[in-house]
Structures are given as structure tokens and as C-alpha cells.
Design an enzyme around this catalytic site. Structure first.
Site, short mmCIF file in Angstrom:
data_model
loop_
_atom_site.label_atom_id
_atom_site.label_comp_id
_atom_site.label_asym_id
_atom_site.label_seq_id
_atom_site.Cartn_x
_atom_site.Cartn_y
_atom_site.Cartn_z
N ASN A 65 0.71 -2.87 5.31
CA ASN A 65 -0.08 -1.64 5.47
C ASN A 65 -1.34 -1.60 4.60
O ASN A 65 -2.33 -0.99 4.97
CB ASN A 65 0.82 -0.43 5.16
CG ASN A 65 0.02 0.82 4.89
OD1 ASN A 65 -0.50 1.45 5.80
ND2 ASN A 65 -0.12 1.19 3.61
N SER A 112 -5.87 -0.94 13.37
CA SER A 112 -6.65 0.29 13.50
C SER A 112 -7.25 0.34 14.91
O SER A 112 -7.36 -0.69 15.58
CB SER A 112 -7.79 0.26 12.48
OG SER A 112 -8.71 1.31 12.73
N TYR A 151 -15.13 -3.91 8.06
CA TYR A 151 -13.76 -3.39 8.16
C TYR A 151 -13.19 -3.66 9.56
O TYR A 151 -12.06 -4.12 9.73
CB TYR A 151 -13.78 -1.89 7.86
CG TYR A 151 -12.48 -1.17 8.03
CD1 TYR A 151 -11.42 -1.38 7.15
CD2 TYR A 151 -12.30 -0.24 9.07
CE1 TYR A 151 -10.22 -0.69 7.31
CE2 TYR A 151 -11.12 0.45 9.23
CZ TYR A 151 -10.07 0.21 8.35
OH TYR A 151 -8.89 0.89 8.50
N LYS A 203 -9.90 -5.84 10.90
CA LYS A 203 -8.79 -5.26 11.67
C LYS A 203 -8.61 -5.97 13.02
O LYS A 203 -7.50 -6.06 13.54
CB LYS A 203 -8.99 -3.75 11.84
CG LYS A 203 -8.86 -2.97 10.53
CD LYS A 203 -7.44 -3.08 9.98
CE LYS A 203 -7.24 -2.39 8.67
NZ LYS A 203 -5.86 -2.54 8.17
N GLY A 246 0.82 -1.21 0.00
CA GLY A 246 0.00 0.00 0.00
C GLY A 246 0.85 1.25 0.00
O GLY A 246 0.53 2.25 0.65
P1 NAP Z 1 -5.47 4.74 1.44
O1 NAP Z 1 -4.92 6.11 1.30
O2 NAP Z 1 -6.77 4.41 0.85
O3 NAP Z 1 -4.34 3.72 0.90
C1 NAP Z 1 -4.60 2.34 0.87
C2 NAP Z 1 -3.43 1.62 0.24
O4 NAP Z 1 -3.73 0.21 0.19
C3 NAP Z 1 -3.19 2.10 -1.17
O5 NAP Z 1 -1.79 2.26 -1.37
C4 NAP Z 1 -3.71 0.94 -2.02
O6 NAP Z 1 -2.93 0.82 -3.20
C5 NAP Z 1 -3.51 -0.27 -1.13
N1 NAP Z 1 -4.44 -1.34 -1.47
C6 NAP Z 1 -5.80 -1.35 -1.29
N2 NAP Z 1 -6.32 -2.48 -1.82
C7 NAP Z 1 -5.27 -3.19 -2.34
C8 NAP Z 1 -5.17 -4.43 -3.03
N3 NAP Z 1 -6.25 -5.19 -3.34
N4 NAP Z 1 -3.94 -4.86 -3.41
C9 NAP Z 1 -2.84 -4.11 -3.15
N5 NAP Z 1 -2.88 -2.93 -2.50
C10 NAP Z 1 -4.08 -2.47 -2.11
O7 NAP Z 1 -5.59 4.35 2.96
P2 NAP Z 1 -4.68 4.67 4.25
O8 NAP Z 1 -5.48 5.52 5.14
O9 NAP Z 1 -3.33 5.09 3.84
O10 NAP Z 1 -4.65 3.21 4.89
C11 NAP Z 1 -3.48 2.43 5.00
C12 NAP Z 1 -3.71 1.38 6.10
O11 NAP Z 1 -3.96 2.04 7.33
C13 NAP Z 1 -4.94 0.50 5.84
O12 NAP Z 1 -4.66 -0.82 6.23
C14 NAP Z 1 -5.99 1.10 6.75
O13 NAP Z 1 -6.94 0.14 7.13
C15 NAP Z 1 -5.14 1.55 7.93
N6 NAP Z 1 -5.74 2.59 8.76
C16 NAP Z 1 -6.18 3.76 8.22
C17 NAP Z 1 -6.75 4.72 9.05
C18 NAP Z 1 -7.29 6.03 8.53
O14 NAP Z 1 -8.05 6.69 9.24
N7 NAP Z 1 -6.92 6.46 7.33
C19 NAP Z 1 -6.86 4.49 10.43
C20 NAP Z 1 -6.37 3.30 10.94
C21 NAP Z 1 -5.81 2.36 10.11
P3 NAP Z 1 -3.53 0.65 -4.70
O15 NAP Z 1 -4.81 1.39 -4.77
O16 NAP Z 1 -2.42 1.17 -5.56
O17 NAP Z 1 -3.68 -0.84 -4.85
#
Ligand code: NAP
Length: 234
Positions: free
Chosen positions: A82, A134, A147, A151, A9
Site C-alpha cells: 500500500n 490508483s 506519480y 501507478k 504504509g
Molecule cells: P498517505 O496518507 O500519505 O499514506 C502513505 C503511507 O505510505 C504512509 O503510511 C507512509 O508511511 C507510507 N510511505 C510513504 N513513503 C514511504 C517510504 N519511503 N517507506 C515506507 N513507507 C512509506 O497516503 P494514502 O492516501 O493513504 O495512500 C496509500 C496508497 O494509496 C498509496 O500507494 C497511494 O498512491 C494510493 N492511493 C491513494 C489515493 C488517494 O487519493 N489518497 C488514491 C489512489 C491510490 P511513513 O510516512 O510512516 O513512512
């Protein structure tokens, strides 16, 4: 010799911020995600720090892609698990295919990456794995059942991996952030609009760096990063 990290990611959001911080700290990087053009932008920015960065596009819902990713990546010192996504509906409206799609990437994909990394690290003498769970991996929130269950599962996987990795010098950790200012939070928490009051992707990257700085004889199972505005004790 430089350490080598594989970040899933890495095309945007938290994964991209982690890539930048690790590059700044001298890590060589393997960057993965589905969007090769966005990964290319991360790679170019990382290379400004004088490190080597490689892109291996992969869809983490595909076991074949994950096997190919780890074969091509070779030995790594650090895996940051990630990548993840969510679809946010009340339980009564959740479609089975959405539930399954989320678990396919967030749980099965993360498990397969962790399994491949542990197999390789066992042979190479150890390493570190950081799973990005998360706050929703610990706590319940409306509209986040699918979701949130994924997690919670990732934290369960982390706990067993910590135990199974310890004698092979494989340290495994989780980070559980609250709302982080990325594209995802716009979907998961449309009620939160002040991005400046949120955790920043760089804050999660700093937690990754902290875990990487730990001496091998100590470990931290989970870092909970909370927005001060919603902070609660467990
Ligand atoms: P984001 O901006 O939507 O980025 C998600 C990343 O995951 C992207 O780089 C995407 O890459 C990749 N991804 C999604 N589906 C995929 C697949 N099928 N195969 C390969 N890669 C995939 O989200 P983020 O907020 O940075 O989230 C990153 C992590 O942090 C996630 O696990 C999320 O659950 C966790 N998190 C986020 C938050 C929040 O509030 N934002 C809070 C707690 C935890 P591509 O689209 O290029 O495939």
C-alpha cells in the site's frame, strides 16, 4: 489458526484503515512504514480487537530495509503493498530526482516487497498479494505524470505476478481507487475540497476484505473504485 498480513504504509491513511479492518477480521498483523510513533498508534488500536500486531519500521526506498522486514516478518498469508507517495508538477517542471524518488518507493519498493512475498509464499504453499495502484494507474491527469507512471508500472507488475503466481496458489490483485480522503489527496487534487464526497479509506479496506474472501479457484485482477461524481467507464 489466524492468518498473518503484512501491510506497508500502515502509519496513516488507507494503510491504517486496512489494518483496522483486518484486525477486526482476526488477522495477525505486521505493520510497516517509516514513522514508528504513528505505527505504534495503529498497533494499539488494532490490538483492541484481540489480535497480535508487530511493528517493523522500514524505508521502502532501501532494499536492505525490505530484506530485513521480510526476514523478521517470517511467513505471511497476505501482503498489502500500500505504501506510496507523489510529487505533483506539470511535466515541464518535473525534476529527475523527484521522478526517481517516486519510482524508487512506488515501483521498486513495491516490486521488492512483492518479490520477497512471492518467494516466501512459494515455499509455504501460497498466499495473497494486493497492490494499491490508483485510477491514475489507468488514466492520465494533469500534474500527475511521475506519480501516474509509477501507478501504471504497479499495474503492469501486478499482471505478470498474477500469471506467475497462479500455479503456486498465490493470488495477486490490484485496487485502483479514485480520490480517497487522506493527506495525499490534499496534494494530488487540491481542487477537491469536499472530503465527504470522496472515497473513504475504509471503502478501500472493504475492497481488501472482499478480495481476501474470494475462494482460491476464482480471482479478480483489479477493482476500480471511483468517486460517483467523476465516474467514467473505461
Ligand atoms: P498517505 O496518507 O500519505 O499514506 C502513505 C503511507 O505510505 C504512509 O503510511 C507512509 O508511511 C507510507 N510511505 C510513504 N513513503 C514511504 C517510504 N519511503 N517507506 C515506507 N513507507 C512509506 O497516503 P494514502 O492516501 O493513504 O495512500 C496509500 C496508497 O494509496 C498509496 O500507494 C497511494 O498512491 C494510493 N492511493 C491513494 C489515493 C488517494 O487519493 N489518497 C488514491 C489512489 C491510490 P511513513 O510516512 O510512516 O513512512
Amino acid at each position: 489458526m489466524s492468518m498473518k498480513a503484512l501491510i506497508t504504509g500502515a502509519s496513516r491513511g488507507i494503510g491504517q484503515a486496512i489494518a483496522y479492518k483486518l484486525a477486526e477480521s482476526g488477522y495477525h498483523l505486521v505493520l510497516t512504514g517509516r514513522d514508528a510513533a504513528e505505527l505504534e498508534k495503529t498497533k494499539t488500536a488494532c490490538e483492541q480487537y484481540g489480535i497480535k500486531a508487530e511493528i517493523i519500521p522500514a524505508d521502502l526506498s532501501s532494499e536492505a530495509d525490505i530484506r530485513a522486514l521480510f526476514e523478521q516478518a517470517g511467513e505471511i498469508d497476505l501482503l498489502v503493498n500500500n505504501a506510496g507517495f507523489g510529487i505533483f508538477d506539470p511535466i515541464v517542471d518535473i525534476k529527475l530526482e523527484d521522478w526517481q524518488a517516486i519510482h524508487k518507493v512506488n515501483v521498486e519498493g513495491a516490486f521488492l516487497c512483492l518479490r520477497e512475498a512471492m518467494r516466501s509464499m512459494k515455499k509455504s504453499g501460497g498466499g495473497r498479494i494486493i497492490n494499491i495502484s490508483s485510477v491514475v494507474g489507468v488514466k492520465g491527469y494533469p500534474n500527475q505524470a511521475a506519480y501516474g507512471a509509477s501507478k501504471h508500472a504497479l499495474l503492469g507488475l501486478t499482471k505478470t505476478a498474477i500469471e506467475e503466481g497462479k500455479d503456486d496458489n498465490i493470488r495477486v490483485h490490484a485496487i485502483c481507487p479514485g480520490g480517497v480522503a487522506t493527506d495525499m489527496v490534499k496534494q494530488s487534487r487540491p481542487d477537491l475540497t469536499d472530503f465527504s464526497a470522496m472515497i473513504q479509506p475504509e471503502d478501500v479496506a472493504d475492497a481488501v476484505l472482499y478480495l481476501c474472501s474470494l475462494p482460491t479457484q476464482i480471482t479478480v485482477d483489479c477493482i476500480h473504485l471511483r468517486r460517483a461524481a467523476s465516474a467514467q467507464t473505461w
